[in-house]
Write a protein that holds these residues in place. Sequence first.
Motif, mmCIF file in Angstrom:
data_model
loop_
_atom_site.group_PDB
_atom_site.id
_atom_site.type_symbol
_atom_site.label_atom_id
_atom_site.label_comp_id
_atom_site.label_asym_id
_atom_site.label_seq_id
_atom_site.Cartn_x
_atom_site.Cartn_y
_atom_site.Cartn_z
ATOM 1 N N ARG A 57 21.278 -51.802 -12.403
ATOM 2 C CA ARG A 57 22.615 -51.259 -12.134
ATOM 3 C C ARG A 57 23.084 -51.444 -10.693
ATOM 4 O O ARG A 57 24.101 -50.873 -10.295
ATOM 5 C CB ARG A 57 22.691 -49.790 -12.558
ATOM 6 N N ALA A 58 22.319 -52.228 -9.907
ATOM 7 C CA ALA A 58 22.743 -52.484 -8.522
ATOM 8 C C ALA A 58 22.659 -53.970 -8.192
ATOM 9 O O ALA A 58 21.807 -54.684 -8.730
ATOM 10 C CB ALA A 58 21.853 -51.716 -7.546
ATOM 11 N N PHE A 59 23.536 -54.386 -7.306
ATOM 12 C CA PHE A 59 23.354 -55.709 -6.673
ATOM 13 C C PHE A 59 22.270 -55.508 -5.620
ATOM 14 O O PHE A 59 21.219 -56.083 -5.694
ATOM 15 C CB PHE A 59 24.676 -56.167 -6.054
ATOM 16 N N SER A 60 22.529 -54.617 -4.679
ATOM 17 C CA SER A 60 21.506 -54.198 -3.718
ATOM 18 C C SER A 60 22.006 -52.990 -2.936
ATOM 19 O O SER A 60 23.166 -52.954 -2.514
ATOM 20 C CB SER A 60 21.167 -55.317 -2.735
ATOM 21 N N ALA A 61 21.108 -52.019 -2.739
ATOM 22 C CA ALA A 61 21.456 -50.814 -1.964
ATOM 23 C C ALA A 61 21.151 -51.006 -0.473
ATOM 24 O O ALA A 61 21.060 -50.037 0.276
ATOM 25 C CB ALA A 61 20.719 -49.612 -2.513
ATOM 26 N N GLY A 62 20.977 -52.267 -0.050
ATOM 27 C CA GLY A 62 20.766 -52.527 1.374
ATOM 28 C C GLY A 62 19.327 -52.299 1.794
ATOM 29 O O GLY A 62 18.402 -52.300 0.970
ATOM 30 N N VAL A 98 27.680 -68.262 -4.539
ATOM 31 C CA VAL A 98 28.454 -67.284 -5.318
ATOM 32 C C VAL A 98 27.668 -65.979 -5.345
ATOM 33 O O VAL A 98 26.470 -65.976 -5.641
ATOM 34 C CB VAL A 98 28.644 -67.785 -6.778
ATOM 35 N N ALA A 99 28.341 -64.871 -5.046
ATOM 36 C CA ALA A 99 27.703 -63.555 -5.238
ATOM 37 C C ALA A 99 28.232 -62.980 -6.543
ATOM 38 O O ALA A 99 29.448 -62.804 -6.697
ATOM 39 C CB ALA A 99 28.035 -62.625 -4.077
ATOM 40 N N ALA A 100 27.329 -62.751 -7.480
ATOM 41 C CA ALA A 100 27.707 -62.135 -8.756
ATOM 42 C C ALA A 100 27.248 -60.686 -8.674
ATOM 43 O O ALA A 100 26.091 -60.364 -8.933
ATOM 44 C CB ALA A 100 27.046 -62.868 -9.911
ATOM 45 N N VAL A 101 28.161 -59.829 -8.259
ATOM 46 C CA VAL A 101 27.818 -58.433 -7.937
ATOM 47 C C VAL A 101 27.809 -57.608 -9.230
ATOM 48 O O VAL A 101 28.848 -57.228 -9.752
ATOM 49 C CB VAL A 101 28.773 -57.866 -6.866
ATOM 50 N N ASN A 102 26.596 -57.366 -9.708
ATOM 51 C CA ASN A 102 26.386 -56.764 -11.028
ATOM 52 C C ASN A 102 26.411 -55.238 -11.015
ATOM 53 O O ASN A 102 26.296 -54.617 -12.069
ATOM 54 C CB ASN A 102 25.033 -57.227 -11.573
ATOM 55 N N LYS A 123 33.101 -54.860 -13.608
ATOM 56 C CA LYS A 123 34.090 -53.788 -13.410
ATOM 57 C C LYS A 123 33.450 -52.500 -12.890
ATOM 58 O O LYS A 123 34.034 -51.766 -12.088
ATOM 59 C CB LYS A 123 34.832 -53.512 -14.712
ATOM 60 N N SER A 124 32.217 -52.226 -13.303
ATOM 61 C CA SER A 124 31.596 -50.964 -12.877
ATOM 62 C C SER A 124 30.916 -51.069 -11.508
ATOM 63 O O SER A 124 30.315 -50.101 -11.038
ATOM 64 C CB SER A 124 30.582 -50.512 -13.932
ATOM 65 N N ALA A 125 31.001 -52.227 -10.870
ATOM 66 C CA ALA A 125 30.368 -52.387 -9.543
ATOM 67 C C ALA A 125 31.173 -51.645 -8.478
ATOM 68 O O ALA A 125 32.329 -51.271 -8.691
ATOM 69 C CB ALA A 125 30.283 -53.870 -9.181
ATOM 70 N N SER A 126 30.535 -51.435 -7.343
ATOM 71 C CA SER A 126 31.242 -50.831 -6.213
ATOM 72 C C SER A 126 30.640 -51.355 -4.911
ATOM 73 O O SER A 126 29.528 -51.894 -4.906
ATOM 74 C CB SER A 126 31.146 -49.302 -6.278
ATOM 75 N N GLN A 184 31.634 -59.094 -20.203
ATOM 76 C CA GLN A 184 31.959 -60.519 -20.031
ATOM 77 C C GLN A 184 31.450 -61.059 -18.697
ATOM 78 O O GLN A 184 31.575 -62.241 -18.394
ATOM 79 C CB GLN A 184 33.482 -60.716 -20.081
ATOM 80 N N PHE A 185 30.900 -60.150 -17.883
ATOM 81 C CA PHE A 185 30.623 -60.489 -16.485
ATOM 82 C C PHE A 185 29.649 -61.658 -16.299
ATOM 83 O O PHE A 185 29.955 -62.630 -15.590
ATOM 84 C CB PHE A 185 30.107 -59.246 -15.744
ATOM 85 N N GLU A 186 28.491 -61.569 -16.950
ATOM 86 C CA GLU A 186 27.466 -62.610 -16.705
ATOM 87 C C GLU A 186 27.983 -63.992 -17.046
ATOM 88 O O GLU A 186 27.835 -64.928 -16.263
ATOM 89 C CB GLU A 186 26.205 -62.282 -17.520
ATOM 90 N N GLU A 187 28.616 -64.065 -18.196
ATOM 91 C CA GLU A 187 29.129 -65.360 -18.648
ATOM 92 C C GLU A 187 30.224 -65.869 -17.701
ATOM 93 O O GLU A 187 30.252 -67.030 -17.315
ATOM 94 C CB GLU A 187 29.680 -65.188 -20.068
#
Length: 249
Positions: A57-62, A98-102, A123-126, A184-187
Amino acid sequence: MSSINYSIKDSIAVIRFTRADKLNAVTREMALSIQAAIDKALNDASVRVIMLTGEGRAFSAGQDIAELCVADPGMGRILSEQYNPIISRIAGSSKPVVAAVNGVAAGAGANIALCCDIVVATKSASFIQAFSKIGLVPDSGGTYFLPRLIGWQKASAIMMLGDKISAEEAERIGMIYKYFEDDQFEEAAFKIAKQLAELPALALSLTKKALQSSACNSLSGQLAEEDELQQQAAAGPEYAERIRAFMKK
Ligand code: T3D
């Protein structure tokens, strides 16, 4: 490689952060692995595009804050050894990144995403410039890229207040290129990377260079730069091929 997964598909090197249980918070080992993975992709002629993304559920928390409490290497080393080399590699990469922020991207995690050439998000990323809340200054290129992306005032407020910016808001203010519905995000993210991989590589690389120069050039300086880069692009094999194909059609 620690806490990341490296794979290649359709000429795209996917570097996936895999510390999902800790929201892909970055340890020293992981930072060094990210650097090595980017180098691997840059040195592999079969790779045309690099994509960064996260598991869970995170791209990265730093920065992994827990690691700092155990063995703080000191501020002088942490940026110069861990984060600055990641940002320099991405910014200096001749291949599009490309950053795919999941999911959530916070602190250095947000700024690793924001220095990429194209940033898309689910859409649920922040995005959270989490630094002020722990008494730090935004790093990992954040103070360079964010004001250039969204303007000084918004960058200043977002960095000082540490607001959580939704993917929708990030798209609206120009912080990212686009957000996609979660299912639809990954695709959709992969489709963008694939599109890049099919375009003339030299032209993309020189486009990146021209955009970077524009950050500090005068108009006359930039016109001269475009002139020079255009000549380089036109001297490449892909230009001739594309023109021939166009004329045939
Ligand atoms: O020396 C230096 O520090 C210089 C370098 C600085 C670079 C930086 O990146 S500074 C900024 C560091 N990052 C942060 O301050 C963000 C910290 N995390 C958060 O604020 C929140 O976790 C999030 C807003 C990102 C998400 O919140 P939430 O409620 O969805 O999740 P959570 O419950 O807080 O986190 C889930 C787990 O991930 C949890 O572990 P546990 O309890 O289940 O075992 C949590 O401790 C862990 N986690 C999240 N972020 C970090 C982390 N662990 C270590 N470091 C983290 N940054």
